[in-house]
Write a protein that holds these residues in place. Sequence first.
Motif, PDB file in Angstrom:
ATOM      1  N   THR A 157       0.831  -1.220   0.000  1.00  0.00           N
ATOM      2  CA  THR A 157       0.000   0.000   0.000  1.00  0.00           C
ATOM      3  C   THR A 157       0.866   1.272   0.000  1.00  0.00           C
ATOM      4  OG1 THR A 157      -0.137  -0.160   2.407  1.00  0.00           O
ATOM      5  CG2 THR A 157      -1.976  -1.072   1.143  1.00  0.00           C
ATOM      6  N   TRP A 159       1.414   5.648   0.771  1.00  0.00           N
ATOM      7  CA  TRP A 159       1.362   6.467   1.989  1.00  0.00           C
ATOM      8  C   TRP A 159       0.168   7.424   2.006  1.00  0.00           C
ATOM      9  CZ3 TRP A 159       1.268  11.309   0.169  1.00  0.00           C
ATOM     10  CH2 TRP A 159       1.865  11.523  -1.073  1.00  0.00           C
ATOM     11  N   ARG A 168      -9.039  -1.716   1.925  1.00  0.00           N
ATOM     12  CA  ARG A 168      -9.545  -2.025   0.582  1.00  0.00           C
ATOM     13  C   ARG A 168      -8.919  -3.316   0.045  1.00  0.00           C
ATOM     14  NH1 ARG A 168      -9.533   2.946  -3.706  1.00  0.00           N
ATOM     15  NH2 ARG A 168      -7.607   2.056  -4.476  1.00  0.00           N
ATOM     16  N   LYS A 183       2.342  -4.975   3.410  1.00  0.00           N
ATOM     17  CA  LYS A 183       3.507  -4.094   3.601  1.00  0.00           C
ATOM     18  C   LYS A 183       3.069  -2.653   3.347  1.00  0.00           C
ATOM     19  CE  LYS A 183       6.393  -2.366   0.961  1.00  0.00           C
ATOM     20  NZ  LYS A 183       6.405  -1.062   1.668  1.00  0.00           N
ATOM     21  N   GLU A 186       6.702   2.883   3.904  1.00  0.00           N
ATOM     22  CA  GLU A 186       7.580   3.150   5.050  1.00  0.00           C
ATOM     23  C   GLU A 186       7.329   4.534   5.658  1.00  0.00           C
ATOM     24  OE1 GLU A 186       8.279   2.390   1.927  1.00  0.00           O
ATOM     25  OE2 GLU A 186      10.325   2.940   1.361  1.00  0.00           O
ATOM     26  N   SER A 217      11.957  -1.850   1.045  1.00  0.00           N
ATOM     27  CA  SER A 217      10.757  -2.369   0.365  1.00  0.00           C
ATOM     28  C   SER A 217      11.084  -3.259  -0.824  1.00  0.00           C
ATOM     29  CB  SER A 217       9.891  -1.220  -0.120  1.00  0.00           C
ATOM     30  OG  SER A 217       9.333  -0.577   0.976  1.00  0.00           O
ATOM     31  N   GLY A 237       0.169   2.044  -5.890  1.00  0.00           N
ATOM     32  CA  GLY A 237       1.314   2.945  -5.841  1.00  0.00           C
ATOM     33  C   GLY A 237       1.596   3.483  -7.231  1.00  0.00           C
ATOM     34  N   SER A 238       2.851   3.826  -7.448  1.00  0.00           N
ATOM     35  CA  SER A 238       3.202   4.461  -8.722  1.00  0.00           C
ATOM     36  C   SER A 238       3.239   3.436  -9.860  1.00  0.00           C
ATOM     37  CB  SER A 238       4.570   5.134  -8.590  1.00  0.00           C
ATOM     38  OG  SER A 238       5.534   4.161  -8.266  1.00  0.00           O
ATOM     39  N   LEU A 260      -2.679   2.033  -9.972  1.00  0.00           N
ATOM     40  CA  LEU A 260      -1.479   2.838 -10.239  1.00  0.00           C
ATOM     41  C   LEU A 260      -1.812   4.320 -10.380  1.00  0.00           C
ATOM     42  CD1 LEU A 260       0.110   0.223 -12.674  1.00  0.00           C
ATOM     43  CD2 LEU A 260       0.319   0.367 -10.200  1.00  0.00           C
ATOM     44  N   CYS A 293      -4.537   9.685  -6.144  1.00  0.00           N
ATOM     45  CA  CYS A 293      -4.463   9.197  -7.530  1.00  0.00           C
ATOM     46  C   CYS A 293      -5.673   9.702  -8.306  1.00  0.00           C
ATOM     47  CB  CYS A 293      -4.420   7.681  -7.542  1.00  0.00           C
ATOM     48  SG  CYS A 293      -5.781   6.983  -6.622  1.00  0.00           S
ATOM     49  N   GLU A 390       1.758  13.351 -13.108  1.00  0.00           N
ATOM     50  CA  GLU A 390       0.881  13.399 -11.948  1.00  0.00           C
ATOM     51  C   GLU A 390       1.459  14.457 -10.997  1.00  0.00           C
ATOM     52  OE1 GLU A 390       0.934   9.586  -9.984  1.00  0.00           O
ATOM     53  OE2 GLU A 390      -1.172   9.734  -9.500  1.00  0.00           O
ATOM     54  N   PHE A 456     -13.538   0.302  -7.997  1.00  0.00           N
ATOM     55  CA  PHE A 456     -12.512   1.338  -8.140  1.00  0.00           C
ATOM     56  C   PHE A 456     -11.366   0.769  -8.964  1.00  0.00           C
ATOM     57  CE2 PHE A 456      -8.943   3.911  -7.159  1.00  0.00           C
ATOM     58  CZ  PHE A 456      -9.404   5.122  -6.685  1.00  0.00           C
TER      59      PHE A 456
HETATM   60  P1  NAD Z   1       5.307   4.106  -4.625  1.00  0.00           P
HETATM   61  O1  NAD Z   1       5.107   3.313  -5.858  1.00  0.00           O
HETATM   62  O2  NAD Z   1       6.595   4.791  -4.429  1.00  0.00           O
HETATM   63  O3  NAD Z   1       5.118   3.195  -3.340  1.00  0.00           O
HETATM   64  C1  NAD Z   1       3.968   2.419  -3.125  1.00  0.00           C
HETATM   65  C2  NAD Z   1       4.320   1.263  -2.223  1.00  0.00           C
HETATM   66  O4  NAD Z   1       5.273   0.433  -2.886  1.00  0.00           O
HETATM   67  C3  NAD Z   1       4.971   1.654  -0.904  1.00  0.00           C
HETATM   68  O5  NAD Z   1       4.569   0.735   0.083  1.00  0.00           O
HETATM   69  C4  NAD Z   1       6.444   1.461  -1.187  1.00  0.00           C
HETATM   70  O6  NAD Z   1       7.195   1.195  -0.017  1.00  0.00           O
HETATM   71  C5  NAD Z   1       6.402   0.251  -2.063  1.00  0.00           C
HETATM   72  N1  NAD Z   1       7.544   0.049  -2.940  1.00  0.00           N
HETATM   73  C6  NAD Z   1       8.349   0.981  -3.508  1.00  0.00           C
HETATM   74  N2  NAD Z   1       9.264   0.366  -4.287  1.00  0.00           N
HETATM   75  C7  NAD Z   1       9.028  -0.965  -4.207  1.00  0.00           C
HETATM   76  C8  NAD Z   1       9.625  -2.116  -4.788  1.00  0.00           C
HETATM   77  N3  NAD Z   1      10.663  -2.030  -5.618  1.00  0.00           N
HETATM   78  N4  NAD Z   1       9.105  -3.337  -4.489  1.00  0.00           N
HETATM   79  C9  NAD Z   1       8.044  -3.441  -3.664  1.00  0.00           C
HETATM   80  N5  NAD Z   1       7.444  -2.393  -3.083  1.00  0.00           N
HETATM   81  C10 NAD Z   1       7.936  -1.170  -3.354  1.00  0.00           C
HETATM   82  O7  NAD Z   1       4.076   5.096  -4.559  1.00  0.00           O
HETATM   83  P2  NAD Z   1       3.740   6.170  -3.434  1.00  0.00           P
HETATM   84  O8  NAD Z   1       4.606   7.365  -3.642  1.00  0.00           O
HETATM   85  O9  NAD Z   1       3.727   5.539  -2.079  1.00  0.00           O
HETATM   86  O10 NAD Z   1       2.214   6.504  -3.779  1.00  0.00           O
HETATM   87  C11 NAD Z   1       1.873   7.439  -4.727  1.00  0.00           C
HETATM   88  C12 NAD Z   1       1.468   6.756  -6.026  1.00  0.00           C
HETATM   89  O11 NAD Z   1       0.425   5.829  -5.752  1.00  0.00           O
HETATM   90  C13 NAD Z   1       0.896   7.726  -7.018  1.00  0.00           C
HETATM   91  O12 NAD Z   1       1.356   7.401  -8.310  1.00  0.00           O
HETATM   92  C14 NAD Z   1      -0.603   7.477  -6.914  1.00  0.00           C
HETATM   93  O13 NAD Z   1      -1.335   7.807  -8.065  1.00  0.00           O
HETATM   94  C15 NAD Z   1      -0.657   6.024  -6.643  1.00  0.00           C
HETATM   95  N6  NAD Z   1      -1.926   5.664  -6.012  1.00  0.00           N
HETATM   96  C16 NAD Z   1      -2.847   4.982  -6.762  1.00  0.00           C
HETATM   97  C17 NAD Z   1      -4.071   4.661  -6.209  1.00  0.00           C
HETATM   98  C18 NAD Z   1      -5.078   3.920  -7.016  1.00  0.00           C
HETATM   99  O14 NAD Z   1      -5.987   3.362  -6.416  1.00  0.00           O
HETATM  100  N7  NAD Z   1      -4.981   3.855  -8.332  1.00  0.00           N
HETATM  101  C19 NAD Z   1      -4.373   5.011  -4.886  1.00  0.00           C
HETATM  102  C20 NAD Z   1      -3.412   5.722  -4.156  1.00  0.00           C
HETATM  103  C21 NAD Z   1      -2.183   6.028  -4.737  1.00  0.00           C
END
Ligand code: NAD
Length: 487
Positions: A157, A159, A168, A183, A186, A217, A237-238, A260, A293, A390, A456
């Motif tokens: 998940t 942050w 969810r 996980k 952080e 991570s 995440g991203s 994403l 997002c 973004e 969603f």
């Molecule tokens: P991020 O991708 O940097 O991190 C997300 C998660 O992945 C964190 O728990 C992080 O520790 C972990 N992570 C990072 N690198 C990893 C790796 N190599 N292997 C495994 N886990 C790893 O994203 P963020 O900055 O925490 O969140 C923002 C992003 O999330 C934005 O792009 C946003 O649009 C997206 N987001 C999407 C939704 C959705 O439902 N579509 C919801 C919320 C956020």
Amino acid sequence: MSPHQHDLLAQVPDRLFIGGQWREASDGARLDVRDPATGEVLRTIASATVEDGKAALDAACDAGPAWEATPARVRSEILRKAFEIVTARAEDFALLMTLEMGKPLHEARGEVAYGAEFLRWFAEEAPRVSGRYGANPEGTGRMIVTQHPVGPCYLITPWNFPLAMATRKIAPALAAGCTAVIKPAELTPLTTLLLASVFEEAGLPDGVLNVLTTHHSGAMSEPIVRDPRLRKLSFTGSTQVGIRLLEQAASGVLRTSMELGGNAPFVVFDDADLDKAVDGAIAAKFRNIGQACTAANRFIVHRSIAEEFARRVTERVTGMKVGAGTEEGVAIGPLIDDRAVAKASELVADAVGRGAQLRVGGRAIDGPGTFFEPTVVSDVAAGSEILREEIFGPVLAIVPFDSEEEAVSIANDTEYGLVSYVYTESLSRGQRMIEQLATGMMGLNVGVVSNAAAPFGGWKMSGLGREGGAEGIHEYLQTKYTLTPDP
Ligand code: NAD
């Protein structure tokens, strides 16, 4: 820090949750969790190693058969109990999220209501999982279709919504009969640790849910994702990290769900109710300090009303109070870190450098804390970075358009396809937009769409799969078809 905040933080477990035990990391390592409004360390917690990751997956695998065999009604009641505890402790969860993530307290309360709802929704869905029985078309046999839990799941998940992103994923996984390792990010792990203690209190059997907090991570996750015992990866995440995880998941042909990034268009037609559009714009842009997002990223406004729209949103933004989310009346809390502030600054500078008009804001605010002024830029030129990236910050960027075709073309000109927003009083135009905008979700005269009862998820580079709604539990189920002879 107030004595109340101190007491709350002291209640948050500071260790890994593996097999029903709260444990230190195998090498004793710890990580600091900070308040983005002050930079202050809130709590120091265990930081898991690769070995701890394996132990958590071992625990989830060991707990799997008994949890799958547990009647759906019993699983449902544990989720329901967790819903009740989270709801009763809403103020604690809200304050904890404001402290570790920065969002204003009233928004954190909104997230508790939204996040808890997934526990209730999937408590209700758990007993409804069912199959089909019927004759084959040839009339020579009976076809039986049954649903089964996919098996151990790894949930990752971000942050920005510490509670809702966790519930969810956890709630549908557990409802379906899967066990899980989660996980959290952080930067904001405390909410998930407190949530795990809620599940403990709700009577969840040991090993069904395991929590790994870590500042490694990537290194810790890869062996889990590549472990042949893992059967499902759900990531929010991203897009960049999502792609890397999909590559790893390919080796085990894992089931995956990917929530994403987004680049949401917010289209305002000349027949829109402007008052409603401005209200919707403020919610779609500034909720969560722009760090969602689903945040509107590009305001595509008909040229005949673009000036009036810009004037009105600027007036609203000018009155926004910036400060720590715990302060009364604050609309804009801190961004999550220095990188987020630098990115907002760069995107605004690029847009202004290409001719955009800066209406209000535009600057980072001196520390402590990582704040950025709420900002409006209008007349943003095609090709500006702010239209492609973004923003993830409190910056509202306006682009004018002349025709409906042009609005659709600008709106769809992105690799992302999570959500779009459209304001029009014309039913037929609204219907055309439903058909023409390439996004998994749409707000038609509404600025916030999230609901636990709705599917969603995004199209294109915004992801795979759906969370919430009737669809959400199917991400954690696999189908079996059995043929039997005619009786
Ligand atoms: P991020 O991708 O940097 O991190 C997300 C998660 O992945 C964190 O728990 C992080 O520790 C972990 N992570 C990072 N690198 C990893 C790796 N190599 N292997 C495994 N886990 C790893 O994203 P963020 O900055 O925490 O969140 C923002 C992003 O999330 C934005 O792009 C946003 O649009 C997206 N987001 C999407 C939704 C959705 O439902 N579509 C919801 C919320 C956020």
